[in-house]
Each structure stands twice: as C-alpha cells, then as structure tokens.
Design a protein around this motif. Sequence first.
Motif, PDB file in Angstrom:
ATOM      1  N   SER A  51       0.552  -0.858  -0.142  1.00 41.34           N
ATOM      2  CA  SER A  51       0.305  -0.011  -0.057  1.00 41.34           C
ATOM      3  C   SER A  51       0.947   1.373   0.113  1.00 41.34           C
ATOM      4  O   SER A  51       2.108   0.929   0.532  1.00 41.34           O
ATOM      5  CB  SER A  51      -0.925  -0.089   1.653  1.00 41.34           C
ATOM      6  OG  SER A  51       0.157  -0.027   1.696  1.00 41.34           O
ATOM      7  N   ASP A  52       0.301   2.669  -0.168  1.00 40.37           N
ATOM      8  CA  ASP A  52       1.052   3.807   0.014  1.00 40.37           C
ATOM      9  C   ASP A  52       1.272   3.725   1.231  1.00 40.37           C
ATOM     10  O   ASP A  52       2.446   5.022   1.011  1.00 40.37           O
ATOM     11  CB  ASP A  52       0.004   4.827  -0.719  1.00 40.37           C
ATOM     12  CG  ASP A  52       0.003   4.988  -2.604  1.00 40.37           C
ATOM     13  OD1 ASP A  52       0.893   4.006  -3.075  1.00 40.37           O
ATOM     14  OD2 ASP A  52      -1.192   5.160  -2.897  1.00 40.37           O
ATOM     15  N   ALA A  53       0.981   3.671   2.136  1.00 37.69           N
ATOM     16  CA  ALA A  53       1.519   4.072   3.771  1.00 37.69           C
ATOM     17  C   ALA A  53       2.792   3.230   3.759  1.00 37.69           C
ATOM     18  O   ALA A  53       3.988   3.503   4.221  1.00 37.69           O
ATOM     19  CB  ALA A  53       0.473   2.926   4.618  1.00 37.69           C
ATOM     20  N   ASP A  54       2.322   1.659   3.730  1.00 36.31           N
ATOM     21  CA  ASP A  54       3.754   0.457   3.791  1.00 36.31           C
ATOM     22  C   ASP A  54       4.808   1.548   2.707  1.00 36.31           C
ATOM     23  O   ASP A  54       6.395   1.872   3.706  1.00 36.31           O
ATOM     24  CB  ASP A  54       3.369  -0.120   2.890  1.00 36.31           C
ATOM     25  CG  ASP A  54       2.420  -1.346   4.468  1.00 36.31           C
ATOM     26  OD1 ASP A  54       2.784  -1.083   4.659  1.00 36.31           O
ATOM     27  OD2 ASP A  54       1.926  -2.269   2.806  1.00 36.31           O
ATOM     28  N   LYS A  78       6.265   4.336   4.626  1.00 39.19           N
ATOM     29  CA  LYS A  78       6.830   3.853   5.908  1.00 39.19           C
ATOM     30  C   LYS A  78       8.739   4.071   5.658  1.00 39.19           C
ATOM     31  O   LYS A  78       9.796   4.161   6.302  1.00 39.19           O
ATOM     32  CB  LYS A  78       6.749   2.673   6.170  1.00 39.19           C
ATOM     33  CG  LYS A  78       5.759   2.944   7.749  1.00 39.19           C
ATOM     34  CD  LYS A  78       5.477   1.648   7.765  1.00 39.19           C
ATOM     35  CE  LYS A  78       3.622   1.409   8.677  1.00 39.19           C
ATOM     36  NZ  LYS A  78       3.659  -0.063   8.651  1.00 39.19           N
ATOM     37  N   ALA A  79       8.819   3.443   4.557  1.00 36.40           N
ATOM     38  CA  ALA A  79      10.565   3.076   3.579  1.00 36.40           C
ATOM     39  C   ALA A  79      10.499   4.197   2.846  1.00 36.40           C
ATOM     40  O   ALA A  79      11.459   3.853   1.644  1.00 36.40           O
ATOM     41  CB  ALA A  79      10.172   1.788   2.403  1.00 36.40           C
ATOM     42  N   GLU A  80      10.229   5.354   3.210  1.00 39.01           N
ATOM     43  CA  GLU A  80      10.676   7.043   2.262  1.00 39.01           C
ATOM     44  C   GLU A  80      10.520   7.003   0.628  1.00 39.01           C
ATOM     45  O   GLU A  80      11.668   7.217   0.312  1.00 39.01           O
ATOM     46  CB  GLU A  80      12.545   6.693   2.506  1.00 39.01           C
ATOM     47  CG  GLU A  80      12.621   6.932   4.459  1.00 39.01           C
ATOM     48  CD  GLU A  80      12.637   8.226   4.448  1.00 39.01           C
ATOM     49  OE1 GLU A  80      12.414   9.155   4.006  1.00 39.01           O
ATOM     50  OE2 GLU A  80      11.822   8.165   5.613  1.00 39.01           O
ATOM     51  N   GLY A  81       9.362   5.996   0.550  1.00 41.20           N
ATOM     52  CA  GLY A  81       9.228   6.143  -0.671  1.00 41.20           C
ATOM     53  C   GLY A  81      10.050   5.384  -1.939  1.00 41.20           C
ATOM     54  O   GLY A  81       9.969   5.420  -2.801  1.00 41.20           O
ATOM     55  N   VAL A  82      10.087   4.197  -1.346  1.00 45.21           N
ATOM     56  CA  VAL A  82      11.101   2.918  -1.914  1.00 45.21           C
ATOM     57  C   VAL A  82       9.832   2.087  -1.462  1.00 45.21           C
ATOM     58  O   VAL A  82       9.541   1.820  -0.087  1.00 45.21           O
ATOM     59  CB  VAL A  82      12.671   2.463  -1.454  1.00 45.21           C
ATOM     60  CG1 VAL A  82      12.740   1.845  -1.862  1.00 45.21           C
ATOM     61  CG2 VAL A  82      13.111   4.064  -1.591  1.00 45.21           C
ATOM     62  N   ASN A  83       9.824   0.368  -2.112  1.00 41.28           N
ATOM     63  CA  ASN A  83       9.321  -0.138  -2.350  1.00 41.28           C
ATOM     64  C   ASN A  83       9.774  -1.354  -2.063  1.00 41.28           C
ATOM     65  O   ASN A  83      10.824  -1.607  -2.567  1.00 41.28           O
ATOM     66  CB  ASN A  83       8.513  -0.349  -3.398  1.00 41.28           C
ATOM     67  CG  ASN A  83       7.838  -1.723  -3.954  1.00 41.28           C
ATOM     68  OD1 ASN A  83       7.723  -1.870  -2.456  1.00 41.28           O
ATOM     69  ND2 ASN A  83       6.770  -1.790  -4.683  1.00 41.28           N
TER      70      ASN A  83
END
Length: 103
Positions: free
Chosen positions: A53-56, A59-64
């Motif tokens: 999700s976008d929230a996840d 949380k990682a500074e915009g990195v999937n």
Amino acid sequence: MSEHYSERDLQREITDLETKSATAARLFDIRRLIGGLFVVYGVIVTIAGFTASDADIDKAEGVNINLWTGLGMLALGLLFLLWLKLRPTAPPPPDAVPGERDE
C-alpha cells in the motif's frame, strides 16, 4: 547357502551403487537448498511488494523495499541454481571411504 556372482554381476552392482551415490550427492547439494529457498522467499516477498500500500511505501521513505528485496532474493536464488547447473557436484571417488586414514 552362498550365492556365486559372476564378474559381470559385480560390475553391474558397482555401477548401480556409483550411480546412486552420484544421485545422492546431487540431491543434497547445499546450493540446491539455498537457491530453492531464496527463490521461494523471493517470490513471496516480490508479491508482497506488488501488493504494497501507499502507507507501506511511505514508511520506507518512498522506496518499495519489499519489491526490491524480493527481486534481489529471486536473482540470488536463480544464480545459485544456475551455478548448480553449470558446475555439478562430482561424486566422491569409490576408493575413498570416510573414517579411514593412511597412517
């Protein structure tokens, strides 16, 4: 009652045992286990990355991070399996018996 084996029967039996030994050596090669586990976990983490999700991601500074980690694990697992395919394990020589030493 003792059984008498011909030289041909003994050679066939030895060949069968050597084949089984080579198969067992390939089956329990650590590269197969490590590569297989990395591929399985890489697929799972990559799927988690695709469904993040976008929230996840925020949380990682915009990195999937799940996607990139999963792809890295998948690549590493495939490299282990490729290494296994290109450089198979040689069976131990038939005259080397574990536990015996030359003194």
